[in-house]
Design a protein around this motif. Structure first.
Motif, PDB file in Angstrom:
ATOM      1  N   ARG A  54     -11.791   4.607  43.999  1.00 26.90           N
ATOM      2  CA  ARG A  54     -10.619   3.459  44.565  1.00 26.90           C
ATOM      3  C   ARG A  54      -9.153   3.899  44.776  1.00 26.90           C
ATOM      4  NH1 ARG A  54     -14.318  -0.451  42.722  1.00 26.90           N
ATOM      5  NH2 ARG A  54     -16.305  -0.740  44.275  1.00 26.90           N
ATOM      6  N   TYR A  55      -8.088   4.704  43.697  1.00 23.62           N
ATOM      7  CA  TYR A  55      -7.151   4.527  43.039  1.00 23.62           C
ATOM      8  C   TYR A  55      -6.529   5.307  44.490  1.00 23.62           C
ATOM      9  CZ  TYR A  55      -3.379   5.958  40.717  1.00 23.62           C
ATOM     10  OH  TYR A  55      -1.731   5.617  40.111  1.00 23.62           O
ATOM     11  N   GLU A  56      -5.564   4.194  44.414  1.00 24.19           N
ATOM     12  CA  GLU A  56      -4.125   4.836  46.046  1.00 24.19           C
ATOM     13  C   GLU A  56      -5.022   5.087  47.759  1.00 24.19           C
ATOM     14  OE1 GLU A  56      -2.525   8.463  44.526  1.00 24.19           O
ATOM     15  OE2 GLU A  56      -0.952   7.065  43.430  1.00 24.19           O
ATOM     16  N   LYS A  57      -6.321   4.199  47.189  1.00 16.36           N
ATOM     17  CA  LYS A  57      -7.246   4.248  48.643  1.00 16.36           C
ATOM     18  C   LYS A  57      -7.150   2.318  48.942  1.00 16.36           C
ATOM     19  CE  LYS A  57      -9.921   8.108  48.482  1.00 16.36           C
ATOM     20  NZ  LYS A  57      -9.624   8.656  47.182  1.00 16.36           N
ATOM     21  N   VAL A  58      -7.127   2.365  50.338  1.00 15.80           N
ATOM     22  CA  VAL A  58      -7.332   1.503  51.121  1.00 15.80           C
ATOM     23  C   VAL A  58      -8.166   0.009  50.200  1.00 15.80           C
ATOM     24  CG1 VAL A  58      -7.886   0.079  53.010  1.00 15.80           C
ATOM     25  CG2 VAL A  58      -7.027   1.910  52.747  1.00 15.80           C
ATOM     26  N   SER A  59      -9.289   0.534  49.507  1.00 10.99           N
ATOM     27  CA  SER A  59     -10.192  -0.096  49.083  1.00 10.99           C
ATOM     28  C   SER A  59      -9.912  -1.121  47.706  1.00 10.99           C
ATOM     29  CB  SER A  59     -11.555   0.520  48.667  1.00 10.99           C
ATOM     30  OG  SER A  59     -11.785   1.848  48.259  1.00 10.99           O
ATOM     31  N   CYS A  60      -8.965  -0.378  46.931  1.00  8.86           N
ATOM     32  CA  CYS A  60      -8.219  -0.602  45.673  1.00  8.86           C
ATOM     33  C   CYS A  60      -8.017  -1.779  45.712  1.00  8.86           C
ATOM     34  CB  CYS A  60      -6.782   0.053  45.466  1.00  8.86           C
ATOM     35  SG  CYS A  60      -6.053  -0.702  43.713  1.00  8.86           S
ATOM     36  N   ALA A  61      -8.725  -2.798  44.913  1.00 12.35           N
ATOM     37  CA  ALA A  61      -8.513  -4.445  44.358  1.00 12.35           C
ATOM     38  C   ALA A  61      -7.153  -4.850  44.202  1.00 12.35           C
ATOM     39  CB  ALA A  61      -9.414  -4.714  43.667  1.00 12.35           C
ATOM     40  N   ASN A  62      -6.253  -4.006  43.212  1.00 15.16           N
ATOM     41  CA  ASN A  62      -4.480  -4.108  42.824  1.00 15.16           C
ATOM     42  C   ASN A  62      -3.830  -3.202  42.986  1.00 15.16           C
ATOM     43  OD1 ASN A  62      -6.011  -6.325  41.660  1.00 15.16           O
ATOM     44  ND2 ASN A  62      -7.368  -5.358  40.482  1.00 15.16           N
ATOM     45  N   PRO A  63      -3.963  -2.565  44.488  1.00 17.23           N
ATOM     46  CA  PRO A  63      -2.671  -1.456  44.850  1.00 17.23           C
ATOM     47  C   PRO A  63      -1.561  -1.845  44.162  1.00 17.23           C
ATOM     48  CG  PRO A  63      -3.180  -2.573  47.024  1.00 17.23           C
ATOM     49  CD  PRO A  63      -4.037  -3.016  45.836  1.00 17.23           C
ATOM     50  N   LEU A  64      -1.095  -2.687  44.467  1.00 13.71           N
ATOM     51  CA  LEU A  64       0.280  -3.411  44.757  1.00 13.71           C
ATOM     52  C   LEU A  64       0.710  -2.714  43.047  1.00 13.71           C
ATOM     53  CD1 LEU A  64       2.080  -5.932  46.372  1.00 13.71           C
ATOM     54  CD2 LEU A  64       1.811  -3.744  46.768  1.00 13.71           C
ATOM     55  N   LYS A  65      -0.314  -3.471  41.947  1.00 13.24           N
ATOM     56  CA  LYS A  65      -0.286  -3.192  39.954  1.00 13.24           C
ATOM     57  C   LYS A  65      -1.052  -2.345  39.929  1.00 13.24           C
ATOM     58  CE  LYS A  65      -0.518  -7.925  40.305  1.00 13.24           C
ATOM     59  NZ  LYS A  65      -1.333  -8.828  39.474  1.00 13.24           N
ATOM     60  N   ALA A  66      -1.822  -1.299  40.301  1.00 18.90           N
ATOM     61  CA  ALA A  66      -3.001   0.233  39.893  1.00 18.90           C
ATOM     62  C   ALA A  66      -1.508   1.422  40.046  1.00 18.90           C
ATOM     63  CB  ALA A  66      -3.261   0.580  40.701  1.00 18.90           C
ATOM     64  N   ALA A  67      -2.167   1.993  38.725  1.00 18.16           N
ATOM     65  CA  ALA A  67      -1.358   2.855  37.725  1.00 18.16           C
ATOM     66  C   ALA A  67      -2.415   2.923  37.265  1.00 18.16           C
ATOM     67  CB  ALA A  67       0.050   2.638  36.966  1.00 18.16           C
ATOM     68  N   SER A  68      -2.142   4.675  36.792  1.00 16.86           N
ATOM     69  CA  SER A  68      -2.372   6.007  36.025  1.00 16.86           C
ATOM     70  C   SER A  68      -3.049   5.240  34.351  1.00 16.86           C
ATOM     71  CB  SER A  68      -2.305   7.310  36.238  1.00 16.86           C
ATOM     72  OG  SER A  68      -3.065   8.229  35.427  1.00 16.86           O
ATOM     73  N   LYS A  69      -4.464   4.895  33.568  1.00 18.67           N
ATOM     74  CA  LYS A  69      -4.531   4.692  32.752  1.00 18.67           C
ATOM     75  C   LYS A  69      -4.995   2.936  32.384  1.00 18.67           C
ATOM     76  CE  LYS A  69      -4.546   8.857  30.247  1.00 18.67           C
ATOM     77  NZ  LYS A  69      -5.864   9.943  30.127  1.00 18.67           N
ATOM     78  N   MET A  70      -4.168   2.592  33.818  1.00 19.90           N
ATOM     79  CA  MET A  70      -4.558   1.574  34.003  1.00 19.90           C
ATOM     80  C   MET A  70      -6.211   0.687  33.498  1.00 19.90           C
ATOM     81  SD  MET A  70      -2.690  -1.451  36.103  1.00 19.90           S
ATOM     82  CE  MET A  70      -1.263  -1.938  35.638  1.00 19.90           C
ATOM     83  N   LEU A  71      -5.845  -0.088  33.266  1.00 21.12           N
ATOM     84  CA  LEU A  71      -8.167  -0.505  32.915  1.00 21.12           C
ATOM     85  C   LEU A  71      -8.010  -1.710  34.344  1.00 21.12           C
ATOM     86  CD1 LEU A  71      -8.745  -0.967  29.338  1.00 21.12           C
ATOM     87  CD2 LEU A  71      -9.278   1.064  30.899  1.00 21.12           C
ATOM     88  N   CYS A  72      -8.790  -0.923  34.505  1.00 21.12           N
ATOM     89  CA  CYS A  72      -9.239  -3.008  36.249  1.00 21.12           C
ATOM     90  C   CYS A  72     -10.707  -3.405  35.588  1.00 21.12           C
ATOM     91  CB  CYS A  72      -9.056  -2.035  37.356  1.00 21.12           C
ATOM     92  SG  CYS A  72      -9.083  -3.191  38.852  1.00 21.12           S
ATOM     93  N   SER A  73     -11.226  -4.196  36.390  1.00 23.06           N
ATOM     94  CA  SER A  73     -12.354  -4.485  36.066  1.00 23.06           C
ATOM     95  C   SER A  73     -13.608  -4.397  37.629  1.00 23.06           C
ATOM     96  CB  SER A  73     -12.516  -6.121  35.858  1.00 23.06           C
ATOM     97  OG  SER A  73     -11.286  -6.888  37.178  1.00 23.06           O
ATOM     98  N   SER A  74     -12.679  -3.659  38.374  1.00 20.35           N
ATOM     99  CA  SER A  74     -13.157  -2.549  39.479  1.00 20.35           C
ATOM    100  C   SER A  74     -13.403  -1.617  39.728  1.00 20.35           C
ATOM    101  CB  SER A  74     -12.422  -3.865  40.887  1.00 20.35           C
ATOM    102  OG  SER A  74     -11.908  -5.160  40.792  1.00 20.35           O
ATOM    103  N   TRP A  75     -12.778  -1.070  38.409  1.00 14.78           N
ATOM    104  CA  TRP A  75     -13.258   0.603  38.384  1.00 14.78           C
ATOM    105  C   TRP A  75     -14.882   0.789  38.895  1.00 14.78           C
ATOM    106  CZ3 TRP A  75     -16.941   3.399  35.847  1.00 14.78           C
ATOM    107  CH2 TRP A  75     -16.067   4.909  35.450  1.00 14.78           C
TER     108      TRP A  75
END
Length: 82
Positions: A54-75
């Motif tokens: 989902r990274y850098e896509k419309v389906s990303c749960a946190n598009p304004l916060k997402a960054a490479s190497k960041m952990l996310c529960s919506s992975w």
């Protein structure tokens, strides 16, 4: 008192999609632990934004916060094989 992270119902094979335990027949959440725990097979041991489908896509749960190497529960894994 023991602290058990790995026995979380979220990581258990017996958890159904509606958060019900197949073994005990009760509704559970992420804070529950269990001695009848059976670990789910891991798809990948690197769940971060850079490996997420989902990274850098419309389906990303946190598009304004997402960054490479960041952990996310919506992975979501980029590649999965059975």
């Amino acid at each position: 008192m023991s602290i058990r992270i790995g026995n979380s119902c979220v990581n258990c094979e017996s958890l159904t999609s509606n958060n019900k335990c197949k073994v005990h027949g009760v509704s559970v959440d992420t804070s529950y632990t269990c001695d009848s725990f059976e670990m789910k097979a891991a798809l990948k041991n690197d769940p971060n934004c850079g490996t997420c489908a989902r990274y850098e896509k419309v389906s990303c749960a946190n598009p304004l916060k997402a960054a490479s190497k960041m952990l996310c529960s919506s992975w979501a894994p980029q590649n999965a094989t059975a």
